[in-house]
Design an enzyme around this catalytic site. Structure first.
Site, short mmCIF file in Angstrom:
data_model
loop_
_atom_site.label_atom_id
_atom_site.label_comp_id
_atom_site.label_asym_id
_atom_site.label_seq_id
_atom_site.Cartn_x
_atom_site.Cartn_y
_atom_site.Cartn_z
CG HIS A 277 -1.95 -1.07 1.14
ND1 HIS A 277 -3.16 -0.93 0.49
CD2 HIS A 277 -1.95 -2.35 1.62
CE1 HIS A 277 -3.85 -2.06 0.59
NE2 HIS A 277 -3.14 -2.93 1.27
CD GLU B 133 -6.11 -8.25 6.27
OE1 GLU B 133 -6.88 -7.59 5.57
OE2 GLU B 133 -5.12 -7.75 6.84
CG ASP C 294 -0.88 -5.46 3.97
OD1 ASP C 294 -1.37 -4.74 3.09
OD2 ASP C 294 -1.57 -6.00 4.86
CG ASP C 295 -0.18 -1.27 5.17
OD1 ASP C 295 -0.20 -0.51 4.19
OD2 ASP C 295 -1.17 -1.95 5.53
ZN LIG Z 1 -3.55 -4.85 1.98
#
Ligand SMILES: [Zn+2]
Length: 339
Positions: A18, A203, A281-282
Site C-alpha cells: 500500500h 484476511e 502490505d504496510d
Molecule cells: Zn492490503
C-alpha cells in the site's frame, strides 16, 4: 555445511504494497517535522505498534495510524520521495517488479482534487521507475467503507488512465463491512477496461469472503486470501483457476489474524497448489519489508531454497509484468537456485 542463499538476492515480484504503508519510518518522522504534525508514540517508537485488528476497535486504531501517516504527505515532492524510496527498498530486497496500490481519493484533499492527485501519483511512479530501473505499476484500490458509487467513479478513472501504468483494480479496508457484491459494478467496469480484479478478501473474514471475491467480483488475484486455508474445496478452486493469493505473513501476525508466524497457513496454501505472491502490505506499520516475508517462509515453515524459488516464480507469474520482464525474472530465479 550448505551455503545459505540470501533471499534478498532472489528475484521476485512484489504485488501487495500500500502507498502510505510503504513509507520509511525515518521519512515519516522527517515529514511530520516538516509539517509540524505530532505523531502518536505508536508511530515514533522505532518498534512497530501493537495492533489487534481482529476486533473492530483494533482495526479502527490501525486505520487512524494510517490516516495520520497519510496526513504527512502534502506536496507532490513528498509523493515523489515516497515512491522513489519504496522502489529503492524493494530493489534492496530483490524485487524486480512492483505493483503498488493506492486510493487516490484519500490524497485528493491535499493535492488539489482527485484527478490532480492521481496525476501526481502516476508521475511519481513513472519517475521512480525511470530513476531506479524497477518496473512499477499501480493498482487503484477502492475503499470498502465508502459508497459503491465512489468505487465506480474510481474504476472509470482507473480505466481512463490505464495507459499511464495502471494495471489493476482493488478493494481494501474492513472486509467485515458490507458485501463484495455491492462493488460488482465497479469491478465490471474495471475488468471490461482490461484491468485485473484484485480485491482484498480472506484476511479479517473467513473463506466466504474469498468466495465472494471470486463469485461476485471475478477476482484474478486476491489480496491476502489466507483464510481460504479453512476450506479445502475453496483451496482447490483457487488452485485450479490459478488465482494468486497475495499473502502477507508479517501483516497477518501484526494485525492478529494469526497469533504467530508459524500459524500463517503458508504450507496449506502451497501444498494445495494455490499460487502465492508474498507481500509486505504496510511495512511502515508492520516493521518488515519484502525479503522478510520469504525469511518467514524459510524460518517458520521450513521452505527450502527450491520452495522459496517456486514462491518467487509464483509471484512473477501472478504479476502484470510484460512477458519479457517475467522471462528475465524467471531466469534470474533459476540462477539464484543454481548459484
Ligand atoms: Zn492490503
Amino acid at each position: 555445511m550448505e551455503r545459505v542463499r540470501d533471499v534478498r538476492e532472489l528475484p521476485k515480484a512484489h504485488l501487495h504494497l500500500h502507498f502510505t504503508g510503504s513509507m520509511r519510518p525515518t521519512t515519516l518522522l522527517e515529514l511530520a517535522d516538516k509539517y509540524g504534525v505530532r505523531l502518536p508514540p505508536a508511530l515514533t517508537g522505532g518498534e512497530p505498534p501493537q495492533l489487534r485488528a481482529t476486533d473492530e476497535r483494533g482495526w479502527f486504531r490501525f486505520q487512524r495510524l494510517y490516516d495520520m501517516a497519510r496526513s504527512c504527505l502534502r506536496e507532490p515532492e513528498d509523493i515523489q520521495r515516497l515512491v522513489r524510496e519504496a522502489a529503492e527498498e524493494d530493489l534492496r530486497d530483490g524485487s524486480g517488479w512492483l505493483e503498488i496500490q493506492v486510493d487516490p481519493t484519500s490524497y485528493a484533499p491535499r493535492l488539489g482534487g482527485l484527478i490532480p492527485a492521481l496525476e501526481i501519483i502516476l508521475d511519481a511512479v513513472e519517475s521512480a521507475s525511470r530513476d531506479t530501473g524497477l518496473g512499477i505499476r499501480v493498482l487503484i484500490a477502492a475503499n470498502r467503507m465508502k459508497h459503491p458509487l465512489d468505487a465506480r467513479t474510481l474504476a472509470r478513472l482507473a480505466v481512463r488512465y490505464a495507459d499511464r501504468g495502471i494495471v489493476g483494480f482493488g478493494l481494501s479496508n474492513d472486509e467485515r463491512r458490507g458485501f463484495a457484491r455491492d462493488f460488482d459494478r465497479a469491478f465490471a467496469i474495471a475488468r471490461d477496461g482490461g484491468l485485473l480484479a484484485a480485491p482484498h478478501g480472506g484476511e479479517l473474514s473467513g473463506p466466504a469472503s474469498v468466495r465472494d471475491c471470486l463469485d461476485d467480483l471475478h477476482a484474478g488475484r486476491v489480496g491476502h486470501g489466507v483464510r481460504a486455508a479453512e476450506d479445502p474445496r475453496l483451496l482447490k478452486r483457487l488452485a485450479e483457476r490459478g488465482v494468486t493469493c497475495e499473502v502477507c505473513p508479517a501483516s497477518n501476525v501484526a494485525l492478529g489474524v494469526y497469533e504467530k508466524p508459524e500459524d500463517v497457513p503458508l504450507r496449506t496454501l502451497y501444498d494445495a497448489g494455490v499460487p502465492m505472491a508474498l507481500g509486505a502490505d504496510d511495512p511502515l506499520l508492520f516493521g518488515s519489508r519484502l525479503a522478510a516475508q520469504y525469511e518467514i517462509a524459510r524460518k517458520h515453515h521450513a521452505f527450502a531454497d527450491d520452495d522459496l524459488a517456486e514462491l518467487a516464480r509464483q509471484s512473477v507469474r501472478g504479476s502484470a509484468a510484460p512477458v519479457d520482464v517475467q522471462r528475465k525474472l524467471l531466469s534470474g530465479i533459476e540462477e539464484w537456485l543454481s548459484g
